[in-house]
Motif scaffolding. Structure first.
Motif, PDB file in Angstrom:
ATOM      1  N   TYR A 288      46.485   5.106 -19.473  1.00  0.00           N
ATOM      2  CA  TYR A 288      45.344   5.951 -19.851  1.00  0.00           C
ATOM      3  C   TYR A 288      45.484   7.339 -19.236  1.00  0.00           C
ATOM      4  N   THR A 289      45.786   7.383 -17.960  1.00  0.00           N
ATOM      5  CA  THR A 289      45.889   8.671 -17.272  1.00  0.00           C
ATOM      6  C   THR A 289      47.081   9.482 -17.760  1.00  0.00           C
ATOM      7  N   GLY A 290      48.195   8.803 -17.976  1.00  0.00           N
ATOM      8  CA  GLY A 290      49.409   9.518 -18.340  1.00  0.00           C
ATOM      9  C   GLY A 290      49.555   9.841 -19.813  1.00  0.00           C
ATOM     10  N   TYR A 291      48.827   9.128 -20.690  1.00  0.00           N
ATOM     11  CA  TYR A 291      49.042   9.330 -22.127  1.00  0.00           C
ATOM     12  C   TYR A 291      47.797   9.121 -22.983  1.00  0.00           C
ATOM     13  N   LEU A 292      47.135   7.969 -22.837  1.00  0.00           N
ATOM     14  CA  LEU A 292      46.080   7.585 -23.769  1.00  0.00           C
ATOM     15  C   LEU A 292      44.895   8.540 -23.765  1.00  0.00           C
ATOM     16  N   ARG A 293      44.510   9.037 -22.578  1.00  0.00           N
ATOM     17  CA  ARG A 293      43.331   9.903 -22.489  1.00  0.00           C
ATOM     18  C   ARG A 293      43.500  11.166 -23.323  1.00  0.00           C
ATOM     19  N   GLU A 294      44.618  11.849 -23.158  1.00  0.00           N
ATOM     20  CA  GLU A 294      44.815  13.103 -23.875  1.00  0.00           C
ATOM     21  C   GLU A 294      45.095  12.873 -25.355  1.00  0.00           C
ATOM     22  N   LYS A 295      45.750  11.763 -25.673  1.00  0.00           N
ATOM     23  CA  LYS A 295      46.120  11.495 -27.065  1.00  0.00           C
ATOM     24  C   LYS A 295      44.963  10.904 -27.858  1.00  0.00           C
ATOM     25  N   TYR A 296      44.249   9.944 -27.278  1.00  0.00           N
ATOM     26  CA  TYR A 296      43.222   9.215 -28.021  1.00  0.00           C
ATOM     27  C   TYR A 296      41.808   9.398 -27.465  1.00  0.00           C
ATOM     28  N   GLY A 297      41.667   9.749 -26.183  1.00  0.00           N
ATOM     29  CA  GLY A 297      40.343  10.051 -25.679  1.00  0.00           C
ATOM     30  C   GLY A 297      39.872   9.162 -24.544  1.00  0.00           C
ATOM     31  N   TYR A 298      38.707   9.536 -24.007  1.00  0.00           N
ATOM     32  CA  TYR A 298      38.134   8.855 -22.850  1.00  0.00           C
ATOM     33  C   TYR A 298      37.783   7.399 -23.117  1.00  0.00           C
ATOM     34  N   MET A 299      37.485   7.057 -24.354  1.00  0.00           N
ATOM     35  CA  MET A 299      37.034   5.695 -24.648  1.00  0.00           C
ATOM     36  C   MET A 299      38.154   4.658 -24.595  1.00  0.00           C
ATOM     37  N   THR A 300      39.360   5.083 -24.269  1.00  0.00           N
ATOM     38  CA  THR A 300      40.433   4.103 -24.045  1.00  0.00           C
ATOM     39  C   THR A 300      40.374   3.520 -22.634  1.00  0.00           C
ATOM     40  N   LEU A 301      39.612   4.150 -21.731  1.00  0.00           N
ATOM     41  CA  LEU A 301      39.527   3.646 -20.358  1.00  0.00           C
ATOM     42  C   LEU A 301      38.701   2.371 -20.217  1.00  0.00           C
ATOM     43  N   PRO A 302      37.525   2.241 -20.854  1.00  0.00           N
ATOM     44  CA  PRO A 302      36.680   1.057 -20.606  1.00  0.00           C
ATOM     45  C   PRO A 302      37.351  -0.280 -20.884  1.00  0.00           C
TER      46      PRO A 302
END
Length: 335
Positions: free
Chosen positions: A135-149
């Motif tokens: 999430y920190t390295g890729y998913l957050r910037e590519k897909y957004g904050y909602m990948t963290l929960p």
């Protein structure tokens, strides 16, 4: 190096770790795992030693701290302008030193789980750590904050399978706890979104693929908070929790919902960070109360131990800081 200099060096390293690992944020997340574990203990009544309990707390502590350190490593360039006082941009810790710190503390956490619990619990912890790193390295910037929960919801599942792995697929409660933490984390991270920047009238980081205005982002945070509160009420009904838990769930839940909608009309960094703080208190209070109510059915000694531990966590959190205030200003007038 003389003894005094050695003590100073150790103290500096310890201070750097406490800051970069964000201990107050770890304190906020511990009750998620504790709630799943306490519920499992309340229905299985398996024996647990105080050493095993301490090992579990330390495992979550070290692995979560390692994830926070990794987050700062990946965000080191962004933090130069947004959070310049964090350890890496302020040169309190080098990027290389941060990686070593994350690897060492993460490995300690995983070893503790393997030694004191079971492979299923360790697997869930590995998945959660791997997902949050991605999430920190890729998913957050590519897909957004909602990948963290998706990752944070695994905390109560890990706590549950530590003591009752065979019933995970037939007991709905741990999965409802997963959903509740998922909804809480969604409300929390969306309140945290606008302070990370606004561009062309929308948040810099997407919510989920799509970017929204900061006002709508805070409204969505309120909706998720309401859904979290509703899930908390459902768990109250299904597991016969007490009215103290219910009062906290509804009272703080309504506060966050009202603040989310109010702050969406009074948009400032300060209001967003207040909402983050309120969400943090909500998660800590609701899941710690839940943990205590399950533990009183299991063992009164553990109930008092966790009660004292929870009070100490809350009392000491201000000493360790928190998210801090980003070096940015947002307001409706800017767009």
């Amino acid at each position: 190096m003389d003894f005094k200099a050695l003590l100073i060096t150790i103290g500096q390293k310890l201070f750097s770790y406490m800051e970069i690992a964000r201990i107050s944020v770890i304190f906020m997340g511990l009750p998620f795992a504790m709630a799943g574990a306490a519920y499992a203990l309340s229905i299985t009544h398996v024996s647990i030693s105080i050493f095993q309990a301490i090992a579990g707390v330390l495992a979550v502590f070290f692995v979560t701290g390692a994830v926070h350190i990794t987050d700062d490593y990946f965000d080191r360039e962004r933090d130069r302008s947004l959070w310049p006082n964090r350890q890496i941009p302020s040169r309190g810790t080098t990027p290389k030193g941060a990686i070593y710190m994350a690897l060492i503390t993460g490995c300690i956490g995983f070893v503790l789980v393997f030694l004191f619990y079971n492979v299923y619990c360790a697997l869930i912890l590995v998945i959660a750590a791997a997902w949050t790193t991605a999430y920190t390295g890729y998913l957050r910037e590519k897909y957004g904050y909602m990948t963290l929960p998706f990752a944070i919801g695994l905390f109560p599942l890990g706590g549950y399978v530590a003591f009752s792995p065979s019933t995970l697929w037939i007991d709905p409660i741990p999965w409802l706890l997963y959903i509740m933490v998922f909804l809480w984390q969604s409300a929390h991270i969306l309140a945290y979104s606008p302070p990370h920047g606004v561009k062309d009238g929308k948040t810099v980081v997407p919510v989920l693929v799509k970017r929204f205005s900061p006002e709508n982002t805070l409204i969505m945070a309120g909706i998720f908070a309401g859904a979290c509160m509703s899930m908390g009420i459902l768990i109250f009904l299904l597991t016969n929790l007490g009215y103290i838990y219910l009062g906290i769930t509804i009272g703080l839940g309504m506060l966050i919902i009202l603040c989310s909608f109010n702050f969406s009309r009074n948009l400032t960094v300060q209001n967003c960070m207040k909402l983050v703080f309120f969400n943090s208190i909500y998660g800590w209070a609701v899941f710690l109360t839940m943990t205590l109510e399950y533990l009183i059915r299991y063992d009164i000694i553990f109930f008092y131990i966790v009660l004292v531990f929870g009070i100490l966590m809350m009392a000491s959190s201000p000493l360790f800081g928190g998210f801090g205030m980003p070096n940015i200003e947002i307001s409706i007038e800017k767009y």
